[in-house]
Write a protein that holds these residues in place. Structure first.
Motif, PDB file in Angstrom:
ATOM      1  N   THR A  96      32.051  12.059 -33.235  1.00  0.00           N
ATOM      2  CA  THR A  96      33.039  10.989 -33.380  1.00  0.00           C
ATOM      3  C   THR A  96      34.433  11.596 -33.441  1.00  0.00           C
ATOM      4  O   THR A  96      34.595  12.815 -33.521  1.00  0.00           O
ATOM      5  N   ARG A 101      28.741  13.524 -36.994  1.00  0.00           N
ATOM      6  CA  ARG A 101      28.104  12.577 -37.890  1.00  0.00           C
ATOM      7  C   ARG A 101      26.604  12.543 -37.604  1.00  0.00           C
ATOM      8  O   ARG A 101      26.135  13.076 -36.594  1.00  0.00           O
ATOM      9  N   TYR A 102      25.855  11.875 -38.489  1.00  0.00           N
ATOM     10  CA  TYR A 102      24.395  11.881 -38.408  1.00  0.00           C
ATOM     11  C   TYR A 102      23.863  10.454 -38.543  1.00  0.00           C
ATOM     12  O   TYR A 102      24.456   9.628 -39.258  1.00  0.00           O
ATOM     13  N   THR A 103      22.763  10.161 -37.871  1.00  0.00           N
ATOM     14  CA  THR A 103      22.229   8.809 -37.899  1.00  0.00           C
ATOM     15  C   THR A 103      20.732   8.818 -37.628  1.00  0.00           C
ATOM     16  O   THR A 103      20.198   9.753 -37.023  1.00  0.00           O
ATOM     17  N   ASP A 173      29.388   6.374 -43.522  1.00  0.00           N
ATOM     18  CA  ASP A 173      30.672   6.508 -42.844  1.00  0.00           C
ATOM     19  C   ASP A 173      30.920   5.354 -41.874  1.00  0.00           C
ATOM     20  O   ASP A 173      31.764   5.452 -40.994  1.00  0.00           O
ATOM     21  N   LEU A 177      26.330   5.425 -39.629  1.00  0.00           N
ATOM     22  CA  LEU A 177      26.462   6.878 -39.559  1.00  0.00           C
ATOM     23  C   LEU A 177      26.634   7.459 -40.961  1.00  0.00           C
ATOM     24  O   LEU A 177      27.061   6.766 -41.886  1.00  0.00           O
ATOM     25  N   TYR A 178      26.307   8.744 -41.087  1.00  0.00           N
ATOM     26  CA  TYR A 178      26.509   9.475 -42.327  1.00  0.00           C
ATOM     27  C   TYR A 178      27.353  10.719 -42.031  1.00  0.00           C
ATOM     28  O   TYR A 178      27.289  11.276 -40.931  1.00  0.00           O
ATOM     29  N   ARG A 179      28.094  11.149 -43.031  1.00  0.00           N
ATOM     30  CA  ARG A 179      28.836  12.403 -42.919  1.00  0.00           C
ATOM     31  C   ARG A 179      28.373  13.362 -44.005  1.00  0.00           C
ATOM     32  O   ARG A 179      27.941  12.937 -45.085  1.00  0.00           O
TER      33      ARG A 179
END
Length: 245
Positions: A96, A101-103, A173, A177-179
């Motif tokens: 991004t 980021r992770y999902t 996030d 999404l995760y950060r």
């Protein structure tokens, strides 16, 4: 103000926060890859206005963060070439404007430039951190259980699936999404299985969350009733003292 009112107010504040979290869980019951959340609370002793024979110290209830359940959601068949689901621990990596980021949301698609991207256009990253490019002229895309992406006999990349040493290091996030807020480097999730043509459902148990919603509402009403009774008791005491004088 009476100590009981302060304690009641602190509990009402946490219950209101818990209500928001439960409502958000219910709202995301059908969101791909969503992970159910719950409020964590703690008590904090404080020095109150003391009353002879009264309890000391008074313990207030405080919001202590949100716990997230990363357990596996059900895998549903979709048949989409770019729909992917992870079985086991792990997250897809995406790029991004704010960084990596992770999902768990595998509703991917192909951009006009041939990139594998999320629903919001963020490029999906391979195991080396690069973008995955697909040539529509080379035929159908096949994605193996280890994440390898192929078109015919040609291997065009490998979906990057990573795991965190500590899941508490992940923060929401937006856009599902995760950060990573820690200094730990995510490691390859070598034992995770990627399923093409499937999506992971939310792990929200709707009935449990609706029941929790009712419990939170009842608890809030109970605290409000206690505070009203305390206020009425204080008012009556003041009136009686005035009459005695």
């Amino acid at each position: 103000m009476d100590n009981a009112l302060y304690v009641g107010l602190s509990r009402q504040m946490t219950l209101r926060r818990e209500l928001d979290i439960v409502a958000n869980n219910i709202a995301n019951a059908n969101t791909t890859g969503f992970k159910v959340e719950q409020l964590m609370v703690r008590t904090e002793p404080a020095k109150p206005a003391r009353t002879v024979g009264g309890s000391y110290p008074v313990k207030f209830v405080l919001d202590d963060g949100v716990a997230r359940d990363f357990s596996q959601g059900a895998l549903n068949q979709t048949g989409g070439d770019f729909d992917l689901a992870i079985e086991g621990q792990g997250f897809f990596k995406v790029s991004t404007a704010s960084g990596e980021r992770y999902t768990r949301d595998g509703r991917f698609t192909m951009s006009p430039e041939g990139k594998l991207v999320t629903q919001n256009g963020a490029p999906v990253l391979d195991d080396g951190g690069g973008e995955i490019l697909i040539d529509p002229l080379k035929g159908a895309v096949t994605i193996a259980r280890d994440g390898s992406v192929s078109q015919g006999a040609e291997r065009v990349g490998k979906i990057g699936v990573v795991r965190m040493a500590d899941l508490a290091s992940l923060r929401k996030d937006g856009d599902n999404l995760y950060r990573n807020v820690s200094n730990d480097t995510p490691q390859p999730a070598t034992d995770a299985i990627v399923h093409q043509g499937m999506l992971e459902a939310s792990n929200v148990q709707s009935i449990q969350q609706i029941t929790k919603l009712i419990e939170v509402n009842r608890a809030y009403e109970s605290v409000a009733k206690m505070m009203d009774q305390t206020t009425e008791l204080s008012r009556s005491a003041v009136e009686r003292m005035g009459k005695v004088q």
